[in-house]
Design a protein around this motif. Structure first.
Motif, PDB file in Angstrom:
ATOM      1  N   TYR A  69       0.189  -0.924   0.442  1.00 20.63           N
ATOM      2  CA  TYR A  69      -0.421  -0.242  -0.216  1.00 20.63           C
ATOM      3  C   TYR A  69       0.856   1.421  -0.139  1.00 20.63           C
ATOM      4  O   TYR A  69       0.175   2.890  -0.302  1.00 20.63           O
TER       5      TYR A  69
ATOM      6  N   PHE B 108       0.310   4.123  -2.744  1.00 24.36           N
ATOM      7  CA  PHE B 108       0.607   5.418  -1.719  1.00 24.36           C
ATOM      8  C   PHE B 108       1.716   6.503  -3.364  1.00 24.36           C
ATOM      9  O   PHE B 108       0.653   7.228  -3.189  1.00 24.36           O
TER      10      PHE B 108
ATOM     11  N   GLY C 116       3.740  -4.574  14.350  1.00 25.37           N
ATOM     12  CA  GLY C 116       1.962  -4.471  13.370  1.00 25.37           C
ATOM     13  C   GLY C 116       1.039  -3.906  12.856  1.00 25.37           C
ATOM     14  O   GLY C 116       0.128  -3.822  13.187  1.00 25.37           O
ATOM     15  N   THR C 117       2.169  -3.562  12.049  1.00 22.47           N
ATOM     16  CA  THR C 117       1.740  -3.540  10.939  1.00 22.47           C
ATOM     17  C   THR C 117       1.767  -3.250   9.260  1.00 22.47           C
ATOM     18  O   THR C 117       2.783  -3.051   8.262  1.00 22.47           O
TER      19      THR C 117
ATOM     20  N   PHE D  60      -4.607  -4.353  -3.271  1.00 23.05           N
ATOM     21  CA  PHE D  60      -3.877  -3.344  -4.038  1.00 23.05           C
ATOM     22  C   PHE D  60      -3.070  -3.504  -4.817  1.00 23.05           C
ATOM     23  O   PHE D  60      -2.460  -2.901  -6.567  1.00 23.05           O
TER      24      PHE D  60
ATOM     25  N   ARG E 138      -9.068   0.719   6.890  1.00 27.74           N
ATOM     26  CA  ARG E 138      -7.676   1.278   8.184  1.00 27.74           C
ATOM     27  C   ARG E 138      -7.665   2.568   7.141  1.00 27.74           C
ATOM     28  O   ARG E 138      -8.234   2.450   6.103  1.00 27.74           O
TER      29      ARG E 138
ATOM     30  N   TYR F 224      -5.497   3.762   4.907  1.00 26.77           N
ATOM     31  CA  TYR F 224      -5.039   3.203   3.313  1.00 26.77           C
ATOM     32  C   TYR F 224      -6.263   2.592   2.588  1.00 26.77           C
ATOM     33  O   TYR F 224      -6.088   2.394   1.219  1.00 26.77           O
ATOM     34  N   ASP F 225      -7.104   1.932   3.472  1.00 24.81           N
ATOM     35  CA  ASP F 225      -8.215   1.458   2.782  1.00 24.81           C
ATOM     36  C   ASP F 225      -9.107   2.476   2.427  1.00 24.81           C
ATOM     37  O   ASP F 225     -10.115   2.359   1.309  1.00 24.81           O
TER      38      ASP F 225
ATOM     39  N   PHE G 238      -7.916   5.195   1.045  1.00 30.35           N
ATOM     40  CA  PHE G 238      -7.437   5.845  -0.146  1.00 30.35           C
ATOM     41  C   PHE G 238      -6.816   4.893  -1.189  1.00 30.35           C
ATOM     42  O   PHE G 238      -7.798   5.495  -2.027  1.00 30.35           O
TER      43      PHE G 238
ATOM     44  N   GLY H  24      -2.344  -3.278  11.474  1.00 28.47           N
ATOM     45  CA  GLY H  24      -2.694  -1.886  11.423  1.00 28.47           C
ATOM     46  C   GLY H  24      -1.692  -0.991  10.798  1.00 28.47           C
ATOM     47  O   GLY H  24      -1.184  -1.558   9.763  1.00 28.47           O
ATOM     48  N   THR H  25      -1.617   0.475  11.445  1.00 35.05           N
ATOM     49  CA  THR H  25      -1.017   1.041  10.309  1.00 35.05           C
ATOM     50  C   THR H  25       0.055   1.057  10.883  1.00 35.05           C
ATOM     51  O   THR H  25      -0.264   2.719  12.112  1.00 35.05           O
ATOM     52  N   GLU H  26       1.370   1.602  10.667  1.00 38.52           N
ATOM     53  CA  GLU H  26       2.381   2.468  11.086  1.00 38.52           C
ATOM     54  C   GLU H  26       1.504   4.086  11.528  1.00 38.52           C
ATOM     55  O   GLU H  26       1.635   4.679  10.489  1.00 38.52           O
TER      56      GLU H  26
ATOM     57  N   LYS I 298       2.424   6.836   8.570  1.00 41.94           N
ATOM     58  CA  LYS I 298       1.765   6.229   7.338  1.00 41.94           C
ATOM     59  C   LYS I 298       0.653   6.600   7.270  1.00 41.94           C
ATOM     60  O   LYS I 298      -0.228   7.413   6.331  1.00 41.94           O
TER      61      LYS I 298
ATOM     62  N   ALA J  38       0.347  10.196   6.564  1.00 42.70           N
ATOM     63  CA  ALA J  38       0.746  10.452   5.721  1.00 42.70           C
ATOM     64  C   ALA J  38      -0.295  10.551   4.445  1.00 42.70           C
ATOM     65  O   ALA J  38      -0.704  11.309   3.286  1.00 42.70           O
ATOM     66  N   PHE J  39      -1.275   9.716   4.716  1.00 43.98           N
ATOM     67  CA  PHE J  39      -2.549   8.994   3.278  1.00 43.98           C
ATOM     68  C   PHE J  39      -3.462  10.124   3.855  1.00 43.98           C
ATOM     69  O   PHE J  39      -3.748   9.675   3.017  1.00 43.98           O
TER      70      PHE J  39
ATOM     71  N   LYS K  22      -2.439  13.453   2.171  1.00 44.85           N
ATOM     72  CA  LYS K  22      -2.957  12.772   1.048  1.00 44.85           C
ATOM     73  C   LYS K  22      -4.216  13.178   0.604  1.00 44.85           C
ATOM     74  O   LYS K  22      -4.586  14.019  -0.305  1.00 44.85           O
TER      75      LYS K  22
END
Lengths: 243, 243, 243, 243
Positions: free
Chosen positions: C93, C97, C127-128, C138, D91, D93-94, D96, D129-131, D134, D137-138, D141
């Motif tokens: 992902y 981006f 965990g990411t 994606f 999440r 990024y999903d 996005f 999960g999401t960092e 990031k 960042a997502f 954007k």
């Protein structure tokens, strides 16, 4: 023996003996008191049982070394003996693994248990933390066995994993959850508690104005710097010196 | 004594006595053998020490129940006694937690240890698996204590977490890593090994043509269905009946 | 014009012209061919789209640099242009981006996608990682958009996280699972595949006799050393030079 | 026309006409205003962009349905149009991934972004999960692209993962950390903020006297029950109706 029959020389000898005895009396008394004192003041053996923080605590500048210094300042060094039994990475079940050898066999009077950080931390670093229910089960088993062996346990809440002071450290919630259990267990079982977590949080509210993640009481979010070791030493000594 | 001198009556009596003796002999012999046998065949107490798979194994249809049946088929039921000591969710350190009560105090002859799945699995489900080095340390401590107590340990490799047969189950690598340690430890310490993981993998190569994730030997990727329980029972019984 | 009527001088001039023309012909032909060639051999722009391995691949000694060298050895350097677009820590992902800017806007002819390691690895480190279904979603979206833009995609399977050659690396199972999806997707969609995982595994079977966790093809279980970069370069170049 | 010359009947007719005209005026005016109003008050299209909470929010009894009801109560239903675009498990990024189709292509006036719970939650449930970096960042954007397209974004902090009101939910720290970023970003970029996390925490302080983990505002620690949906609806409507 009659004084009248004594030659001056003989009298002189007697007088000499008498004074010698008189002079010896304080010495004798001092010895007697010392011996009795020695019997009364058998030193209390205190074991600090924990993880890498305690392992480092036994080194120069560590919290156990500082407790030893505080003890000397309070002129109580002949009443306490401090022994560090900390091993890096230890969780509560790792303490249990070496409980017989490092605690029971050492015949301590007091055991300060300072554990819980790795139990929470390792959940995210390596997936090998401690399940909450098992944390309590292992802890309880050791406390019970200490009591059965006539050892006085002292419980500590885990300090910090991250020094942010606005409840935003990754594992604050979980750490609070484990700390809460320790506090409730100590209260219910009438065990002295050293609430390090609350102490640290209070300190960071005042002394972390830039809300740094580390560097105020720790070097790396977990392990104690000089200020951290001193804070722990003070908190623990305040409780220990009254025991 | 001479046959010619004997009166018919006397002869008859003798003959009666003789036959009574002859008839009594087998009975006596049987009794003798039975008594001696009884002394020889004190039943071997086998404890199955493990997690939920073993907990379910002790229920109707479980692998321990099936071992009991196989034992009866082989007419060895007066030689073995089977006891299940499985608790859901147990990792190696959970076995150690109850090792004194559930193993040593039970004075078994043989202990079959079937552990390792949760040690790996819980790393991803709740972050509370077992660190590799500690897995070995706890396991070794129990094996050593069994040997010291004259108990014969038997080690098993962990079966499966997922039944894909092309090495694509999430934790295949880690499970292989723990299984490898068990195999090496058993070999080095001359302990009977039941390599369930290899057995399962071999079975799935043949009997999982659609490469399903579950349903061939397990109900849910981990816990055994009827086929899984039977497979484990056979493997274990083959080893146990020779002990 | 008749040769007989020509004066020697005139004949000489004619001959001179004739030879000049003859000499000019090859030059002209060469120029013509060169111009046509130049028009035909517009360099193919190849983008390597990936994570830190690709980021390092663009550096001196990296796999992209090595591909460039191999290309020169094969005297095809005027046919290919290689561009690295790798960013450390990237998962699928993260590629998406920056897909518009780093791929579509660059108008490449070929894009070699080398992703998947962090998608799996980060599950255990922070965990990411990337959910399996989303990994495919994606990836598919980018491949579809490349095709729509007339760009030729090339897919790679993720190489390794750990170099043990007996299926005991922590995340071997999961990595195989993601690699399997890539292979199936490439086959179904007729996309060139570079099966780095298989290549690495084959290499480690032969060249990792002590079964080391790292140091054969990687420096740290993941990032490529010189041998690893060369292996990747060869595999990729074999595919690219035919395109 | 003179009133004097009019027969009673004719006068009557005239009067009738006059009054008809007088009566028709308001009607005409009303129509005119209505038509003009209709042209002026083109409904504002509001998209709710989020995860399963938003997906459920669009169902009967969900928070979007309740916002629609509140809007009608305030007689503003001809000014707003509400569209739910929530997908389970999403999440940032999903979001996005489907941003073009589900947001930009829909040409909304306002987009309420309610995301962040799965970004934190999935770290412990599936390692996906999401960092933190990031996440920002997502999010940034999408906000930037909305602004460029003339769409008004509204940001929400993630509500809860667990309803304990004493900071002991497993992921409270991390959730606070992500919520803090959202608040700071919204403030810096002058974007309306709906601080659901603070609202929930305040509510739970008052209405969770037994400190239950779930059941006050959620059914399962995360997804909203009727009270939770109403609380979200009120908070959001208070902000939306002024826009």
């Amino acid at each position: 023996m009659n004084k009248k029959n004594l030659t001056p020389n003989a009298f002189s000898k007697m007088r000499s003996r008498f004074f010698k005895s008189v002079c010896a009396l304080p010495l004798f008394a001092w010895l007697l008191v010392s011996i009795l004192s020695f019997q009364n003041i058998k030193k209390k053996k205190v074991i600090f049982f924990g993880d890498s923080i305690t392992q480092q605590g036994a080194m120069a500048g560590g919290y156990i070394s500082k407790i030893d210094s505080l003890c000397k300042l309070d002129r109580l060094s002949n009443e306490f003996e401090f022994v560090g039994k900390g091993v890096g990475g230890n969780r509560v079940y790792d303490l249990f693994f070496r409980f017989q050898e490092d605690v029971l066999d050492q015949k301590p009077d007091i055991v300060v248990v300072y554990v819980g950080i790795n139990d929470v931390w390792h959940k995210t670093t390596s997936g090998t933390g401690t399940e909450f229910k098992k944390f309590g089960a292992f802890y309880d088993k050791m406390i019970s066995q200490m009591k059965a062996a006539g050892i006085q346990p002292v419980m500590c809440t885990p300090s910090v994993i991250g020094e942010y002071n606005d409840d935003t450290n990754l594992q604050d919630g979980d750490l609070n959850f484990y700390a809460k259990w320790i506090k409730e267990y100590a209260a219910q079982n009438n065990i002295p508690l050293i609430d390090l977590r609350q102490t640290f949080m209070g300190y960071l509210d005042l002394h972390n104005p830039k809300n740094e993640e580390k560097g105020v009481l720790t070097t790396d979010r977990v392990h104690l710097n000089a200020a951290g070791n001193l804070l722990v030493a003070k908190e623990m000594w305040d409780v220990l010196k009254k025991m």
